[in-house]
Design a protein around this motif. Structure first.
Motif, PDB file in Angstrom:
ATOM      1  N   ARG A  10      15.974 -89.579  22.215  1.00  0.00           N
ATOM      2  CA  ARG A  10      15.925 -90.839  21.451  1.00  0.00           C
ATOM      3  C   ARG A  10      16.395 -92.009  22.319  1.00  0.00           C
ATOM      4  O   ARG A  10      15.831 -93.077  22.296  1.00  0.00           O
ATOM      5  N   ARG A  11      17.423 -91.768  23.091  1.00  0.00           N
ATOM      6  CA  ARG A  11      17.975 -92.801  23.980  1.00  0.00           C
ATOM      7  C   ARG A  11      16.933 -93.244  25.006  1.00  0.00           C
ATOM      8  O   ARG A  11      16.785 -94.421  25.295  1.00  0.00           O
ATOM      9  N   HIS A  12      16.186 -92.305  25.554  1.00  0.00           N
ATOM     10  CA  HIS A  12      15.139 -92.612  26.528  1.00  0.00           C
ATOM     11  C   HIS A  12      14.068 -93.508  25.890  1.00  0.00           C
ATOM     12  O   HIS A  12      13.629 -94.488  26.494  1.00  0.00           O
ATOM     13  N   VAL A  13      13.661 -93.173  24.686  1.00  0.00           N
ATOM     14  CA  VAL A  13      12.647 -93.965  23.981  1.00  0.00           C
ATOM     15  C   VAL A  13      13.176 -95.368  23.708  1.00  0.00           C
ATOM     16  O   VAL A  13      12.480 -96.365  23.944  1.00  0.00           O
ATOM     17  N   GLN A  18      13.224-101.227  24.941  1.00  0.00           N
ATOM     18  CA  GLN A  18      13.965-102.418  25.356  1.00  0.00           C
ATOM     19  C   GLN A  18      13.412-102.994  26.660  1.00  0.00           C
ATOM     20  O   GLN A  18      13.314-104.208  26.821  1.00  0.00           O
ATOM     21  N   LYS A  19      13.043-102.131  27.579  1.00  0.00           N
ATOM     22  CA  LYS A  19      12.460-102.584  28.850  1.00  0.00           C
ATOM     23  C   LYS A  19      11.140-103.307  28.606  1.00  0.00           C
ATOM     24  O   LYS A  19      10.883-104.372  29.176  1.00  0.00           O
ATOM     25  N   GLU A  23      10.312-107.305  29.357  1.00  0.00           N
ATOM     26  CA  GLU A  23       9.171-107.713  30.181  1.00  0.00           C
ATOM     27  C   GLU A  23       8.261-108.677  29.431  1.00  0.00           C
ATOM     28  O   GLU A  23       7.757-109.634  30.011  1.00  0.00           O
ATOM     29  N   LYS A  24       8.048-108.435  28.143  1.00  0.00           N
ATOM     30  CA  LYS A  24       7.219-109.329  27.336  1.00  0.00           C
ATOM     31  C   LYS A  24       7.846-110.713  27.211  1.00  0.00           C
ATOM     32  O   LYS A  24       7.154-111.721  27.200  1.00  0.00           O
TER      33      LYS A  24
END
Length: 128
Positions: A10-13, A18-19, A23-24
């Protein structure tokens, strides 16, 4: 359903999302990004800043289709305010119209610091 072959946590997702979000936003603050989105999508918008601090006091915005509906069915309007429910402690004002069919439609929204009705009323009238 758990997939034993999936090694993502879940943390990876969450970190990946967030990344993508950062970027957006292209190094814009959340408010700057919000205002850019309003402009990019042709919303009617008005902002008021404090000159001394350059901080944003009010943001008033309406979708172009909502302004068309307001011109057609501007007879019954309901205004509602939520107080200090966002991270900026700015009340959100929502104005909803009622079409002759009984369906509701959003007319406009505003985040306001100063609760004077003249600010909101003046810009709401410009939509009609």
């Amino acid at each position: 359903m758990d997939n034993p072959d999936n090694v993502n946590t879940r943390r990876h997702v969450e970190n990946t999302l967030q990344k993508i979000k950062r970027e957006k936003m292209e190094n814009l603050t959340p408010i700057q990004y919000f205002l850019r989105l309003l402009k990019d999508h042709d919303y009617y918008r008005y902002t008021r800043k404090q000159l001394e601090t350059n901080s944003l006091d009010d943001v008033f915005f309406a979708h172009p289709t909502a302004t068309d509906l307001l011109r057609l069915f501007g007879y019954v309007l309901v205004m509602d305010t939520t107080y200090e429910t966002n991270q900026f402690d700015l009340p959100l004002i929502e104005i909803v119209g009622v079409a002759p069919t009984g369906q509701n439609f959003h007319v406009t929204f505003a985040f306001i610091k100063n609760k004077k009705k003249t600010l909101l009323y003046g810009h709401w009238r410009k939509l009609i």
